[in-house]
Design an enzyme around this catalytic site. Structure first.
Site, PDB file in Angstrom:
ATOM      1  N   HIS A 111      52.068  69.450  65.120  1.00 30.24           N
ATOM      2  CA  HIS A 111      50.912  69.013  65.644  1.00 30.24           C
ATOM      3  C   HIS A 111      50.109  70.334  65.555  1.00 30.24           C
ATOM      4  O   HIS A 111      50.467  71.470  65.934  1.00 30.24           O
ATOM      5  CB  HIS A 111      50.834  68.543  66.715  1.00 30.24           C
ATOM      6  CG  HIS A 111      51.585  67.021  66.863  1.00 30.24           C
ATOM      7  ND1 HIS A 111      50.745  66.111  66.960  1.00 30.24           N
ATOM      8  CD2 HIS A 111      52.882  66.691  67.000  1.00 30.24           C
ATOM      9  CE1 HIS A 111      51.545  65.085  66.864  1.00 30.24           C
ATOM     10  NE2 HIS A 111      52.947  65.304  67.057  1.00 30.24           N
ATOM     11  N   HIS A 137      57.009  66.661  61.875  1.00 30.81           N
ATOM     12  CA  HIS A 137      55.565  67.088  61.659  1.00 30.81           C
ATOM     13  C   HIS A 137      55.042  68.105  62.481  1.00 30.81           C
ATOM     14  O   HIS A 137      55.629  67.757  63.911  1.00 30.81           O
ATOM     15  CB  HIS A 137      54.586  65.824  61.530  1.00 30.81           C
ATOM     16  CG  HIS A 137      54.871  64.980  62.864  1.00 30.81           C
ATOM     17  ND1 HIS A 137      55.836  64.146  62.608  1.00 30.81           N
ATOM     18  CD2 HIS A 137      54.370  64.935  63.912  1.00 30.81           C
ATOM     19  CE1 HIS A 137      56.048  63.406  63.811  1.00 30.81           C
ATOM     20  NE2 HIS A 137      54.913  63.700  64.562  1.00 30.81           N
TER      21      HIS A 137
HETATM   22  P1  5GP Z   1      54.716  62.143  67.173  1.00 27.38           P
HETATM   23  O1  5GP Z   1      54.400  61.414  68.560  1.00 27.38           O
HETATM   24  O2  5GP Z   1      55.712  61.463  66.415  1.00 27.38           O
HETATM   25  O3  5GP Z   1      55.090  63.663  67.378  1.00 27.38           O
HETATM   26  O4  5GP Z   1      53.374  62.057  66.443  1.00 27.38           O
HETATM   27  C1  5GP Z   1      52.867  61.237  65.486  1.00 27.38           C
HETATM   28  C2  5GP Z   1      51.453  61.136  65.314  1.00 27.38           C
HETATM   29  O5  5GP Z   1      51.402  60.689  63.790  1.00 27.38           O
HETATM   30  C3  5GP Z   1      50.523  60.876  66.268  1.00 27.38           C
HETATM   31  O6  5GP Z   1      49.896  61.753  66.773  1.00 27.38           O
HETATM   32  C4  5GP Z   1      49.767  59.618  65.378  1.00 27.38           C
HETATM   33  O7  5GP Z   1      48.394  59.659  65.776  1.00 27.38           O
HETATM   34  C5  5GP Z   1      49.875  60.293  64.097  1.00 27.38           C
HETATM   35  N1  5GP Z   1      49.724  59.081  63.096  1.00 27.38           N
HETATM   36  C6  5GP Z   1      50.539  58.100  63.045  1.00 27.38           C
HETATM   37  N2  5GP Z   1      50.386  57.055  61.998  1.00 27.38           N
HETATM   38  C7  5GP Z   1      49.369  57.993  61.213  1.00 27.38           C
HETATM   39  C8  5GP Z   1      48.673  57.788  60.007  1.00 27.38           C
HETATM   40  O8  5GP Z   1      48.928  56.474  59.342  1.00 27.38           O
HETATM   41  N3  5GP Z   1      47.796  58.559  59.567  1.00 27.38           N
HETATM   42  C9  5GP Z   1      47.670  59.831  60.158  1.00 27.38           C
HETATM   43  N4  5GP Z   1      46.885  60.560  59.805  1.00 27.38           N
HETATM   44  N5  5GP Z   1      48.225  59.874  61.381  1.00 27.38           N
HETATM   45  C10 5GP Z   1      49.064  59.033  61.825  1.00 27.38           C
END
Ligand code: 5GP
Ligand code: ZN
Length: 135
Positions: free
Chosen positions: A100, A98
């Site tokens: 950001h 993903h």
């Molecule tokens: P990472 O740390 O893996 O780069 O970021 C994961 C992101 O996914 C985090 O910013 C977290 O807030 C978001 N996230 C996790 N679970 C969900 C969810 O169920 N729905 C949404 N919309 N965002 C999520």
């Protein structure tokens, strides 16, 4: 696939959807660094940028550009970070790739610039050669 973002793609978990194409989906992050923080994900399950096929990555970048522009206009911020974490050590918590889209304003609590290290003499060239050997 028992993955939270795959469940969002399948509509089994709701999301605040922003944009969608054949290959990608964009929605608001549930735990925003700042309000308007959005994500762009591939609809297929790929863990990191390295696993994601080039054609899907192209769609992710195009969607990132479109949503970044919209988030910037909607929030009125002057800066936006586009950030993609690969692997636990980088801060990746959801192991479905993903991008950001993080709206930024002066004095917020997200820490960039990071503490920069230095190369000793010869180390940069040594690293360049190592990476070249892996391209
Ligand atoms: P990472 O740390 O893996 O780069 O970021 C994961 C992101 O996914 C985090 O910013 C977290 O807030 C978001 N996230 C996790 N679970 C969900 C969810 O169920 N729905 C949404 N919309 N965002 C999520
Ligand atoms: Zn997934």
């Amino acid at each position: 696939m028992d993955c939270i973002f795959c469940k969002i793609v399948r509509g089994e978990i709701p999301c605040a959807k922003l944009y969608e194409t054949k290959n990608v989906l964009s929605f608001l992050d549930i735990g925003p660094i700042n309000q308007g923080h959005a994500l762009v994900i591939p609809k297929g399950h790929y863990v990191t940028i390295i696993d994601t096929p080039d054609d899907v990555l192209k769609d992710m970048i195009a969607a990132t550009k479109k949503v970044t522009k919209a988030v910037k206009l909607a929030t009125g911020v002057e800066g936006v970070n586009n950030l993609l974490n690969n692997g636990k050590a980088s801060g990746q918590a959801v192991f479905h790739a993903h991008m950001h889209i993080i709206p930024r304003f002066e004095g917020d609590d997200f820490k960039i610039p990071w503490p920069a290290k230095k190369y000793n003499a010869g180390e940069m060239e040594e690293m360049r050669r190592k990476v070249l050997g892996c391209l």
